[in-house]
Design a protein around this motif. Structure first.
Motif, short mmCIF file in Angstrom:
data_model
loop_
_atom_site.label_atom_id
_atom_site.label_comp_id
_atom_site.label_asym_id
_atom_site.label_seq_id
_atom_site.Cartn_x
_atom_site.Cartn_y
_atom_site.Cartn_z
N UNK A 109 27.04 11.63 -44.91
CA UNK A 109 26.48 10.31 -44.62
C UNK A 109 25.32 10.00 -45.56
N UNK A 110 24.53 11.02 -45.89
CA UNK A 110 23.43 10.81 -46.83
C UNK A 110 23.97 10.34 -48.18
N UNK A 111 25.09 10.91 -48.61
CA UNK A 111 25.70 10.47 -49.87
C UNK A 111 26.07 8.99 -49.77
N UNK A 112 26.62 8.58 -48.62
CA UNK A 112 26.98 7.18 -48.43
C UNK A 112 25.78 6.26 -48.53
N UNK A 113 24.70 6.62 -47.84
CA UNK A 113 23.49 5.80 -47.91
C UNK A 113 22.91 5.79 -49.32
N UNK A 114 23.02 6.93 -49.98
CA UNK A 114 22.52 7.04 -51.35
C UNK A 114 23.21 6.04 -52.26
N UNK A 115 24.52 5.91 -52.11
CA UNK A 115 25.29 4.96 -52.90
C UNK A 115 24.89 3.53 -52.54
N UNK A 126 23.72 8.25 -38.20
CA UNK A 126 22.38 7.64 -38.19
C UNK A 126 22.52 6.12 -38.13
N UNK A 127 21.78 5.50 -37.22
CA UNK A 127 21.77 4.04 -37.10
C UNK A 127 20.45 3.50 -37.61
N UNK A 128 20.51 2.56 -38.53
CA UNK A 128 19.28 1.95 -39.03
C UNK A 128 18.60 1.14 -37.93
N UNK A 129 17.26 1.13 -37.95
CA UNK A 129 16.51 0.37 -36.98
C UNK A 129 16.04 1.18 -35.80
N UNK A 130 16.45 2.44 -35.72
CA UNK A 130 16.06 3.30 -34.60
C UNK A 130 14.79 4.08 -34.95
N UNK A 131 14.76 4.67 -36.13
CA UNK A 131 13.62 5.47 -36.57
C UNK A 131 13.11 4.90 -37.89
N UNK A 132 11.96 4.25 -37.90
CA UNK A 132 11.44 3.62 -39.13
C UNK A 132 11.24 4.63 -40.27
N UNK A 184 14.61 5.36 -41.73
CA UNK A 184 15.06 4.16 -42.46
C UNK A 184 14.38 4.09 -43.84
N UNK A 185 13.07 4.34 -43.87
CA UNK A 185 12.33 4.28 -45.13
C UNK A 185 12.79 5.34 -46.10
N UNK A 186 12.98 6.55 -45.60
CA UNK A 186 13.42 7.65 -46.47
C UNK A 186 14.82 7.41 -47.01
N UNK A 187 15.71 6.86 -46.18
CA UNK A 187 17.06 6.55 -46.66
C UNK A 187 17.02 5.44 -47.71
N UNK A 188 16.16 4.44 -47.49
CA UNK A 188 16.04 3.37 -48.47
C UNK A 188 15.51 3.90 -49.80
N UNK A 217 22.15 2.25 -51.24
CA UNK A 217 20.80 1.82 -51.61
C UNK A 217 20.54 1.88 -53.11
N UNK A 218 21.43 2.51 -53.88
CA UNK A 218 21.23 2.58 -55.32
C UNK A 218 21.53 1.25 -55.99
N UNK A 219 22.59 0.57 -55.55
CA UNK A 219 22.98 -0.68 -56.19
C UNK A 219 21.89 -1.75 -56.12
N UNK A 220 21.23 -1.99 -54.96
CA UNK A 220 20.16 -2.99 -54.95
C UNK A 220 19.02 -2.67 -55.91
N UNK A 221 18.70 -1.37 -56.04
CA UNK A 221 17.65 -0.98 -56.98
C UNK A 221 18.06 -1.34 -58.40
N UNK A 222 19.30 -1.02 -58.75
CA UNK A 222 19.79 -1.33 -60.09
C UNK A 222 19.79 -2.83 -60.36
N UNK A 223 20.26 -3.60 -59.38
CA UNK A 223 20.32 -5.06 -59.54
C UNK A 223 18.91 -5.65 -59.68
N UNK A 224 17.96 -5.08 -58.95
CA UNK A 224 16.58 -5.56 -59.05
C UNK A 224 16.02 -5.32 -60.44
#
Length: 297
Positions: A39-45, A206-212, A215-219, A47-54
């Protein structure tokens, strides 16, 4: 009178930066141990694209991304590199999840040697006798660790092979480092979304919005992924692949010291011998590069 040609920008600072970040990655992962590895690999993928686009938007490189997408050869090469780096991540987290830490770390000791071999075979890199001696010394050190992990050597070779092939493919991509990584991230996005969606149906998901904090670390995984990959892509385009391979010993060395002083793992005699041999090889290789550089000045 001919004007002197501008010196080619060095990729060494980018290579060092990328490998230092990857070496420190266990400190970051320590705070996300409760997240399933796949799942971490999934989140990693994701959240990477928005960083690149930014970054693309800030550097106004949108036209370069579009130009790369119109180049069929570039798209095929980037699809290949995306699959290679995605496969590398999956093999790594799978190995860690199954407790094959030694096999996983060994892969990144083998990788520099594979890079040297790939550079000489496919890119025309030429090593002198002193550099080949350094390769042989490093190979002897890595062989000691490989013998201890011989039952799981397939994992190590898969990690080394996929990452070496990733860097090799990126050297042939005409697109710039940032546009290339942006396209790779977009290609992997469906896989990342599928992994996260599947884990959302499991109790461990892991569900976003449960543990800030989570959420921050995954982002932050987007930054942790994008920045070193960008630096690596720049280094791969500017440096001889053989030299880039030797610089890579920085990452597993940092991991070694983290394991020793932060995670308090026991120090084995074979590790001491291995590191003495590897750093002897690095010193020899580096001295030869400095000697040749000073001779041209």
């Amino acid at each position: 009178m001919n004007e002197p040609q501008p010196e080619r920008p060095s990729g060494l600072p980018h290579a060092i930066g990328a490998y230092v970040v990857w070496g420190l990655l266990p400190l970051y992962l320590m705070f996300l141990r409760h997240v399933p590895p796949f799942e971490f690999v999934g989140w990693r993928v994701i959240f990477t694209l928005p960083i690149c686009l930014t970054i693309v938007a800030l550097r106004r490189q949108g036209p370069q991304v579009i130009e790369a997408l119109r180049d069929r050869r570039a798209v095929l090469l980037l699809l290949t590199s995306a699959l290679l780096i995605g496969g590398n991540w999956l093999v790594y987290v799978s190995a860690i999840a199954q407790g094959h830490v030694l096999a996983a770390s060994l892969g990144y000791y083998i990788n520099p040697l594979v890079n040297v071999l790939a550079g000489t075979l496919f890119l025309g890199d030429r090593l002198n006798r002193l550099q080949w001696a350094a390769v042989a010394i490093a190979g002897a050190g890595v062989s000691l660790l490989a013998w201890e992990a011989r039952e799981m050597l397939g994992i190590s070779l898969a990690l080394a092979g996929t990452f070496c092939a990733y860097g090799l493919v990126r050297k042939f991509v005409s697109a710039g480092s940032l546009p290339g990584l942006t396209i790779e991230s977009a290609m992997l996005m469906p896989v990342g979304l599928a992994i996260v969606a599947w884990h959302a149906r499991t109790p461990e998901g892991v569900s976003l919005g449960v543990d800030p904090v989570t959420d921050t670390l995954l982002a932050l995984s987007g930054i942790v992924t994008a920045i070193p990959l960008l630096m690596f892509a720049v280094a791969a385009r500017r440096m001889d692949y053989s030299t880039l391979g030797f610089v890579q010993f920085i990452a597993p060395t940092i991991v070694f010291f983290l394991g020793l002083f932060v995670f308090h793992e026991p120090l084995r005699q074979v590790q001491i011998v291995c590191f003495v041999l590897i750093w002897t090889a690095i010193a020899l290789f580096s001295w030869d590069l400095l000697r040749k550089r000073s001779a041209t000045l």
